[in-house]
Design a protein around this motif. Structure first.
Motif, PDB file in Angstrom:
ATOM      1  N   GLU A 187       0.832  -1.205   0.000  1.00 35.62           N
ATOM      2  CA  GLU A 187       0.000   0.000   0.000  1.00 35.62           C
ATOM      3  C   GLU A 187       0.865   1.253   0.000  1.00 35.62           C
ATOM      4  O   GLU A 187       0.543   2.243  -0.668  1.00 35.62           O
ATOM      5  N   GLY A 188       1.967   1.209   0.740  1.00 33.27           N
ATOM      6  CA  GLY A 188       2.865   2.358   0.789  1.00 33.27           C
ATOM      7  C   GLY A 188       3.478   2.669  -0.556  1.00 33.27           C
ATOM      8  O   GLY A 188       3.567   3.832  -0.965  1.00 33.27           O
ATOM      9  N   LYS A 189       3.896   1.637  -1.285  1.00 32.66           N
ATOM     10  CA  LYS A 189       4.497   1.855  -2.597  1.00 32.66           C
ATOM     11  C   LYS A 189       3.463   2.342  -3.605  1.00 32.66           C
ATOM     12  O   LYS A 189       3.763   3.174  -4.479  1.00 32.66           O
ATOM     13  N   LEU A 190       2.220   1.861  -3.471  1.00 31.30           N
ATOM     14  CA  LEU A 190       1.154   2.360  -4.343  1.00 31.30           C
ATOM     15  C   LEU A 190       0.855   3.836  -4.056  1.00 31.30           C
ATOM     16  O   LEU A 190       0.495   4.590  -4.961  1.00 31.30           O
ATOM     17  N   LEU A 191       1.030   4.239  -2.795  1.00 30.67           N
ATOM     18  CA  LEU A 191       0.773   5.636  -2.448  1.00 30.67           C
ATOM     19  C   LEU A 191       1.770   6.568  -3.124  1.00 30.67           C
ATOM     20  O   LEU A 191       1.436   7.718  -3.420  1.00 30.67           O
ATOM     21  N   LEU A 192       2.982   6.086  -3.396  1.00 28.08           N
ATOM     22  CA  LEU A 192       3.944   6.925  -4.118  1.00 28.08           C
ATOM     23  C   LEU A 192       3.382   7.315  -5.488  1.00 28.08           C
ATOM     24  O   LEU A 192       3.534   8.453  -5.935  1.00 28.08           O
ATOM     25  N   ARG A 193       2.745   6.353  -6.157  1.00 27.17           N
ATOM     26  CA  ARG A 193       2.131   6.655  -7.459  1.00 27.17           C
ATOM     27  C   ARG A 193       0.989   7.658  -7.287  1.00 27.17           C
ATOM     28  O   ARG A 193       0.810   8.558  -8.111  1.00 27.17           O
ATOM     29  N   ARG A 194       0.253   7.496  -6.208  1.00 29.39           N
ATOM     30  CA  ARG A 194      -0.854   8.418  -5.905  1.00 29.39           C
ATOM     31  C   ARG A 194      -0.324   9.835  -5.669  1.00 29.39           C
ATOM     32  O   ARG A 194      -0.899  10.814  -6.139  1.00 29.39           O
ATOM     33  N   ILE A 195       0.784   9.943  -4.954  1.00 35.00           N
ATOM     34  CA  ILE A 195       1.400  11.248  -4.708  1.00 35.00           C
ATOM     35  C   ILE A 195       1.772  11.903  -6.032  1.00 35.00           C
ATOM     36  O   ILE A 195       1.462  13.076  -6.275  1.00 35.00           O
ATOM     37  N   ALA A 196       2.446  11.140  -6.887  1.00 39.26           N
ATOM     38  CA  ALA A 196       2.867  11.689  -8.180  1.00 39.26           C
ATOM     39  C   ALA A 196       1.660  12.128  -8.997  1.00 39.26           C
ATOM     40  O   ALA A 196       1.664  13.210  -9.603  1.00 39.26           O
ATOM     41  N   ASP A 197       0.611  11.319  -9.013  1.00 42.19           N
ATOM     42  CA  ASP A 197      -0.569  11.652  -9.817  1.00 42.19           C
ATOM     43  C   ASP A 197      -1.287  12.895  -9.289  1.00 42.19           C
ATOM     44  O   ASP A 197      -1.705  13.757 -10.073  1.00 42.19           O
ATOM     45  N   LEU A 198      -1.426  12.998  -7.969  1.00 43.06           N
ATOM     46  CA  LEU A 198      -2.124  14.150  -7.391  1.00 43.06           C
ATOM     47  C   LEU A 198      -1.408  15.463  -7.701  1.00 43.06           C
ATOM     48  O   LEU A 198      -2.049  16.495  -7.895  1.00 43.06           O
ATOM     49  N   TYR A 199      -0.090  15.414  -7.770  1.00 42.96           N
ATOM     50  CA  TYR A 199       0.691  16.623  -8.004  1.00 42.96           C
ATOM     51  C   TYR A 199       1.119  16.783  -9.459  1.00 42.96           C
ATOM     52  O   TYR A 199       1.884  17.686  -9.790  1.00 42.96           O
ATOM     53  N   GLY A 200       0.610  15.936 -10.336  1.00 39.16           N
ATOM     54  CA  GLY A 200       0.937  16.054 -11.753  1.00 39.16           C
ATOM     55  C   GLY A 200       2.399  15.788 -12.049  1.00 39.16           C
ATOM     56  O   GLY A 200       2.972  16.387 -12.966  1.00 39.16           O
ATOM     57  N   LEU A 201       3.012  14.875 -11.287  1.00 40.41           N
ATOM     58  CA  LEU A 201       4.431  14.562 -11.439  1.00 40.41           C
ATOM     59  C   LEU A 201       4.619  13.290 -12.250  1.00 40.41           C
ATOM     60  O   LEU A 201       3.698  12.485 -12.394  1.00 40.41           O
ATOM     61  N   ARG A 202       5.844  13.092 -12.748  1.00 42.02           N
ATOM     62  CA  ARG A 202       6.153  11.842 -13.432  1.00 42.02           C
ATOM     63  C   ARG A 202       6.448  10.739 -12.415  1.00 42.02           C
ATOM     64  O   ARG A 202       5.944   9.628 -12.526  1.00 42.02           O
ATOM     65  N   HIS A 203       7.309  11.064 -11.440  1.00 39.13           N
ATOM     66  CA  HIS A 203       7.735  10.018 -10.510  1.00 39.13           C
ATOM     67  C   HIS A 203       7.965  10.568  -9.105  1.00 39.13           C
ATOM     68  O   HIS A 203       8.183  11.770  -8.916  1.00 39.13           O
ATOM     69  N   ALA A 204       7.941   9.658  -8.136  1.00 37.88           N
ATOM     70  CA  ALA A 204       8.279   9.952  -6.744  1.00 37.88           C
ATOM     71  C   ALA A 204       9.158   8.820  -6.235  1.00 37.88           C
ATOM     72  O   ALA A 204       8.890   7.648  -6.511  1.00 37.88           O
ATOM     73  N   VAL A 205      10.215   9.183  -5.503  1.00 34.10           N
ATOM     74  CA  VAL A 205      11.211   8.192  -5.081  1.00 34.10           C
ATOM     75  C   VAL A 205      11.610   8.435  -3.627  1.00 34.10           C
ATOM     76  O   VAL A 205      11.953   9.563  -3.248  1.00 34.10           O
ATOM     77  N   TYR A 206      11.575   7.364  -2.825  1.00 33.55           N
ATOM     78  CA  TYR A 206      12.112   7.409  -1.461  1.00 33.55           C
ATOM     79  C   TYR A 206      13.371   6.547  -1.435  1.00 33.55           C
ATOM     80  O   TYR A 206      13.357   5.398  -1.891  1.00 33.55           O
ATOM     81  N   PHE A 207      14.465   7.094  -0.909  1.00 37.83           N
ATOM     82  CA  PHE A 207      15.744   6.379  -0.857  1.00 37.83           C
ATOM     83  C   PHE A 207      16.351   6.592   0.521  1.00 37.83           C
ATOM     84  O   PHE A 207      16.497   7.723   0.975  1.00 37.83           O
TER      85      PHE A 207
END
Length: 247
Positions: free
Chosen positions: A26-46
């Motif tokens: 669910e957490g990794k799917l939320l990264l895609r949700r974050i990117a989509d809500l903000y009109g971004l291509r990608h989001a990355v946690y490292f």
């Protein structure tokens, strides 16, 4: 600008969604949700230094495609990628447009990243945990230079907080439980009202104390939370569920 107005609601939506995440998937799917809500291509946690999580290797959660991840590894870009020292050694967010691209390999990396659909713009937000953790959160976009200049003010505002929420979400879903710092009731009250947008003077009036006393409580909070400023302290306290927004 219409896009900026649309983004104003994204932050509140996401803060509520973070509380519902219970699993790594669910957490990794939320990264895609974050990117989509903000009109971004990608989001990355490292993360490079988190007890129990990075004992053997860095931890990454990303919306990048597997082909790009494999290409990045095969080409050895980790050795020259300026995003990594920026996020892991510096304390403030970095716009990728400020990176020195005079070296051919660096230019090559960004050019090939664009070919793989990573995005022409990027920004990295360092994450410093209360117990010495070192991690970072990056976003990428295909916005034009003109639109990026407008949008990144919103990204700077929101993602310093969102980055900390992502960090705490990863720790929670990976069952990493560093001991939370203990804040006094007054320190928590000051942070709670700061989260609601109140100034030090406002908080002093609400709590019937001196402004200098509010400042002292906030400085104590920063020391305990290992944060840079009030915004950072509020973000860490909220993401660790030490405080909630004032209704």
């Amino acid at each position: 600008m219409g896009d900026v107005m649309k983004l104003d609601s994204a932050f509140s939506i996401l803060i509520e969604e973070f509380a519902t995440i219970e699993t790594i998937t669910e957490g990794k799917l939320l990264l895609r949700r974050i990117a989509d809500l903000y009109g971004l291509r990608h989001a990355v946690y490292f993360a490079s230094r988190v007890p129990e999580l990075t004992r053997n290797e860095p931890y990454i959660a990303t919306t990048y495609s597997e082909p790009w991840i494999q290409h990045y590894q095969d080409r050895g870009f980790v050795e020259i990628d300026p995003v990594l020292p920026s996020g892991l050694l510096q304390m403030l967010p970095t716009d990728w447009s400020t990176f020195d691209r005079s070296q051919p390999r660096v230019r090559e990396m960004f050019g090939e990243a664009n070919d793989f659909g990573i995005g022409s713009q990027g920004m990295t937000f360092p994450i410093r945990g209360a117990h010495g953790e070192a991690a970072m959160f990056s976003i990428t976009s295909d916005a034009s230079d003109r639109d990026w200049r407008c949008l990144k003010a919103v990204y700077m505002r929101d993602f310093q907080t969102i980055a900390n929420f992502v960090h705490e979400m990863v720790l929670r879903t990976e069952n990493v439980r560093p001991k939370l710092p203990k804040l006094s009731p007054r320190e928590l009250e000051c942070l709670k009202w700061a989260a609601a947008g109140k100034t030090y003077a406002d908080i002093a009036t609400i709590l019937n104390i001196n402004v200098s006393t509010v400042k002292t409580y906030m400085e104590f909070s920063r020391a305990k939370l290992n944060t840079l400023n009030t915004t950072h302290s509020v973000a860490r306290a909220m993401s660790a569920r030490l405080i909630n927004l004032v209704e």
